[in-house]
Design an enzyme around this catalytic site. Structure first.
Site, PDB file in Angstrom:
ATOM      1  CG  ASP A  70      -6.564   1.548  -3.165  1.00  0.00           C
ATOM      2  OD1 ASP A  70      -7.214   0.498  -3.061  1.00  0.00           O
ATOM      3  OD2 ASP A  70      -5.731   1.909  -2.329  1.00  0.00           O
ATOM      4  CB  ALA A 111      10.025  -3.787  10.643  1.00  0.00           C
ATOM      5  CE1 TYR A 170       2.507  -6.926   4.462  1.00  0.00           C
ATOM      6  CE2 TYR A 170       3.993  -6.936   6.351  1.00  0.00           C
ATOM      7  CZ  TYR A 170       3.258  -6.240   5.412  1.00  0.00           C
ATOM      8  OH  TYR A 170       3.264  -4.859   5.418  1.00  0.00           O
ATOM      9  N   GLY A 222      -2.477  -6.380   6.486  1.00  0.00           N
ATOM     10  CA  GLY A 222      -3.287  -6.150   7.668  1.00  0.00           C
ATOM     11  C   GLY A 222      -2.427  -6.318   8.907  1.00  0.00           C
ATOM     12  NE  ARG A 250       5.762  -6.417  16.905  1.00  0.00           N
ATOM     13  CZ  ARG A 250       6.054  -7.568  17.503  1.00  0.00           C
ATOM     14  NH1 ARG A 250       6.853  -7.582  18.556  1.00  0.00           N
ATOM     15  NH2 ARG A 250       5.555  -8.711  17.061  1.00  0.00           N
TER      16      ARG A 250
HETATM   17  P1  NAD Z   1      -3.587  -0.277   3.562  1.00  0.00           P
HETATM   18  O1  NAD Z   1      -4.078  -1.679   3.538  1.00  0.00           O
HETATM   19  O2  NAD Z   1      -4.388   0.749   4.280  1.00  0.00           O
HETATM   20  O3  NAD Z   1      -3.333   0.243   2.076  1.00  0.00           O
HETATM   21  C1  NAD Z   1      -2.984  -0.601   1.025  1.00  0.00           C
HETATM   22  C2  NAD Z   1      -3.896  -0.275  -0.138  1.00  0.00           C
HETATM   23  O4  NAD Z   1      -3.534  -1.098  -1.254  1.00  0.00           O
HETATM   24  C3  NAD Z   1      -5.393  -0.541   0.155  1.00  0.00           C
HETATM   25  O5  NAD Z   1      -6.157   0.619  -0.009  1.00  0.00           O
HETATM   26  C4  NAD Z   1      -5.773  -1.602  -0.876  1.00  0.00           C
HETATM   27  O6  NAD Z   1      -7.092  -1.468  -1.366  1.00  0.00           O
HETATM   28  C5  NAD Z   1      -4.731  -1.366  -1.961  1.00  0.00           C
HETATM   29  N1  NAD Z   1      -4.589  -2.545  -2.789  1.00  0.00           N
HETATM   30  C6  NAD Z   1      -4.444  -3.837  -2.383  1.00  0.00           C
HETATM   31  N2  NAD Z   1      -4.438  -4.658  -3.441  1.00  0.00           N
HETATM   32  C7  NAD Z   1      -4.584  -3.880  -4.548  1.00  0.00           C
HETATM   33  C8  NAD Z   1      -4.676  -4.157  -5.931  1.00  0.00           C
HETATM   34  N3  NAD Z   1      -4.611  -5.411  -6.388  1.00  0.00           N
HETATM   35  N4  NAD Z   1      -4.841  -3.134  -6.789  1.00  0.00           N
HETATM   36  C9  NAD Z   1      -4.941  -1.840  -6.340  1.00  0.00           C
HETATM   37  N5  NAD Z   1      -4.861  -1.519  -5.026  1.00  0.00           N
HETATM   38  C10 NAD Z   1      -4.690  -2.527  -4.143  1.00  0.00           C
HETATM   39  O7  NAD Z   1      -2.094  -0.353   4.159  1.00  0.00           O
HETATM   40  P2  NAD Z   1      -1.125   0.821   4.634  1.00  0.00           P
HETATM   41  O8  NAD Z   1      -1.000   0.703   6.099  1.00  0.00           O
HETATM   42  O9  NAD Z   1      -1.516   2.105   4.037  1.00  0.00           O
HETATM   43  O10 NAD Z   1       0.242   0.312   4.000  1.00  0.00           O
HETATM   44  C11 NAD Z   1       0.787   0.850   2.805  1.00  0.00           C
HETATM   45  C12 NAD Z   1       2.070   0.100   2.468  1.00  0.00           C
HETATM   46  O11 NAD Z   1       3.008   0.180   3.545  1.00  0.00           O
HETATM   47  C13 NAD Z   1       1.847  -1.394   2.223  1.00  0.00           C
HETATM   48  O12 NAD Z   1       2.728  -1.826   1.211  1.00  0.00           O
HETATM   49  C14 NAD Z   1       2.256  -2.034   3.526  1.00  0.00           C
HETATM   50  O13 NAD Z   1       2.680  -3.360   3.366  1.00  0.00           O
HETATM   51  C15 NAD Z   1       3.402  -1.114   3.951  1.00  0.00           C
HETATM   52  N6  NAD Z   1       3.642  -1.149   5.400  1.00  0.00           N
HETATM   53  C16 NAD Z   1       2.723  -0.583   6.243  1.00  0.00           C
HETATM   54  C17 NAD Z   1       2.955  -0.620   7.615  1.00  0.00           C
HETATM   55  C18 NAD Z   1       1.990  -0.009   8.597  1.00  0.00           C
HETATM   56  O14 NAD Z   1       2.265  -0.049   9.785  1.00  0.00           O
HETATM   57  N7  NAD Z   1       0.870   0.557   8.159  1.00  0.00           N
HETATM   58  C19 NAD Z   1       4.104  -1.240   8.119  1.00  0.00           C
HETATM   59  C20 NAD Z   1       4.997  -1.815   7.237  1.00  0.00           C
HETATM   60  C21 NAD Z   1       4.763  -1.750   5.868  1.00  0.00           C
END
Ligand code: NAD
Length: 322
Positions: free
Chosen positions: A32, A119, A149, A76, A220
Site C-alpha cells: 500500500d 455497485a 468512479y 472515498g 442504500r
Molecule cells: P480504502 O481507501 O480504505 O483502501 C484502498 C487502499 O488503496 C488505501 O489504503 C490506499 O492507500 C491504497 N492505494 C490507493 N492508491 C494506491 C497506489 N497508487 N498504490 C498503492 N496503494 C494505493 O478503501 P476500501 O474501502 O478498503 O476499498 C477497497 C476496495 O474495494 C477498493 O477498490 C474500492 O473501490 C472497493 N469498494 C469498496 C467499497 C466500500 O464500501 N468500502 C464499496 C465498493 C467497492
C-alpha cells in the site's frame, strides 16, 4: 499454507482481509501507499510503494502467488466521488493500478486474482426509484454509471475479463455494495455514510441536531466487513469469474440509517436534511446470483453491525477530544 498478496492492505477492507487470511494460516504480503492507520499490520511482510509505478509492481510480483487480492483504489464516500473535483485523479490512479497489476499477473503466471469492483458501476437509469432499484448483475448494460468512479470500475472489470479470455488469467470479480465496519475512514473527506453518520452522532450534544446530505429518502444497503470477507473468500475459491454482487439486501433510507445510529447512541437528536452530494436515488444489493452460485448469503442485521461501528467511532471521537 498459501502465498498471498493483498494490494491496498493499508486500507479498510485490505487490512481486515490481512487479519482474516493470517488467521487461516497463510503467508501474507501487504502492499500500500501507507500502513493501516488504526492497528499494526500482522502481514508477514508489508511493502510501502505506489502501484501506479509499473517498475514497483514488477518488483512486488516477481514470483507467482497462489492468490492476489487487488483492493487498491483511489476512492472515498459521496463527498469524494460525487463532487466532480477528483474525477481525473481517481480515474487515472485506479485505472493505472489495474493496468499494471493485470499485466504483471500475466507475466508472473499468477494463479488467481480477486478484483474489487463496486455497485457504482450499475446504470443510473435503473436507480431512480428509491423503493425499487435494479442492481442484478445482468442489468449492467447498456452502461451508464452515475460517477467516473463507476466508469473506471466497469472498465477494470472488462480489463480483468479480457485477460481471462485472452491469457487464461483466473479472475474473480465482486461488486461491493457499501461495506462498513471499524478501522475505516471516519473523518477527513473520504469517509462513507455509516462512518460519517456515526461520527456526527457521536460528536453531537444531546437534544441537538445533526446534518444529513440530501432529503434522506435516498435508499442504500450496507454490508458488515466480516460478511464481506466471507463472501470474498467464497468467491475467490469458487470457479466463478463473472462479476457478482457482494452486499446486503436490507435496504434502508439514509434517514432510517441515521435513526438507527441515534437509537444506538441513546441520545435525542433531530435530523436536519441539507443539500449535499448523494449519488443515485436508490440502490440495493441483489443477492440471487450470489446465493445460487456461491451457496451463501449475508444475514447479519444492519443494526448489529452499526452497534460495533458506533462503539468504535465513539471511542475515536473521545480519544480526539482528550
Ligand atoms: P480504502 O481507501 O480504505 O483502501 C484502498 C487502499 O488503496 C488505501 O489504503 C490506499 O492507500 C491504497 N492505494 C490507493 N492508491 C494506491 C497506489 N497508487 N498504490 C498503492 N496503494 C494505493 O478503501 P476500501 O474501502 O478498503 O476499498 C477497497 C476496495 O474495494 C477498493 O477498490 C474500492 O473501490 C472497493 N469498494 C469498496 C467499497 C466500500 O464500501 N468500502 C464499496 C465498493 C467497492
Amino acid at each position: 499454507m498459501k502465498r498471498i498478496l493483498i494490494t491496498g492492505a493499508g486500507g479498510f477492507i485490505g487490512s481486515h482481509l490481512v487479519k482474516r487470511l493470517k488467521k487461516e494460516g497463510n503467508w501474507v504480503l501487504g502492499v500500500d501507499l501507507k500502513y493501516p492507520e488504526f492497528s499494526k499490520t500482522i502481514a508477514d511482510d508489508f511493502i510501502i510503494g505506489d502501484l501506479r509505478d509499473s517498475h514497483f509492481v514488477k518488483k512486488v510480483i516477481n514470483t507467482s502467488f497462489d492468490e492476489i487480492y487487488q483492493l487498491a483504489a483511489d476512492m472515498g464516500g459521496a463527498g469524494y466521488i460525487f463532487t466532480g473535483k477528483h474525477d481525473a485523479d481517481l480515474m487515472h490512479n485506479s485505472a493505472t493500478i489495474n493496468l499494471n497489476m493485470v499485466e504483471q499477473c500475466r507475466l508472473a503466471k499468477v494463479k488467481s486474482i480477486f478484483y474489487s469492483s463496486s455497485a457504482c458501476m450499475y446504470p443510473a437509469y435503473n436507480q431512480e426509484d428509491p423503493d425499487n432499484p435494479k442492481c442484478s448483475e445482468d442489468s449492467a448494460y447498456p452502461a451508464l454509471p452515475d460517477s467516473e468512479y463507476g466508469w473506471e470500475k466497469l472498465f477494470s472489470e472488462r480489463l480483468y475479463l479480457a485477460y481471462k479470455r485472452n491469457y487464461g488469467l483466473d479472475v474473480h470479480i465482486a461488486r461491493f455494495h457499501n461495506i462498513f465496519g471499524p478501522e475505516g475512514a471516519w473523518k477527513g473527506g473520504r469517509e462513507k455514510a455509516p462512518a460519517a453518520i456515526c461520527r456526527k452522532v457521536a460528536e453531537a450534544t444531546d437534544n441537538g441536531e445533526i446534518e444529513i446530505w440530501g432529503d434522506g429518502k435516498q435508499t442504500r444497503s450496507f454490508l458488515y466487513i466480516d460478511e464481506c470477507l466471507e463472501g470474498v473468500l467464497r468467491l475467490m475459491r469458487s470457479g466463478m469469474s463473472d462479476p457478482v454482487n457482494i452486499g446486503s439486501e436490507e435496504m434502508v433510507t439514509i434517514n432510517q440509517l441515521t435513526q438507527i445510529v441515534i437509537e444506538i447512541s441513546g441520545k435525542k437528536l433531530r435530523i436536519n436534511n441539507i443539500p449535499g452530494p448523494t449519488g443515485v436515488r436508490g440502490r440495493n444489493s441483489d443477492n440471487r446470483l450470489m446465493r445460487e452460485r456461491l451457496g451463501w448469503d449475508a444475514n447479519m442485521k444492519l443494526k448489529d453491525g452499526l452497534k460495533i461501528l458506533y462503539a468504535w467511532i465513539a471511542e475515536q471521537v473521545k480519544n480526539e477530544i482528550h
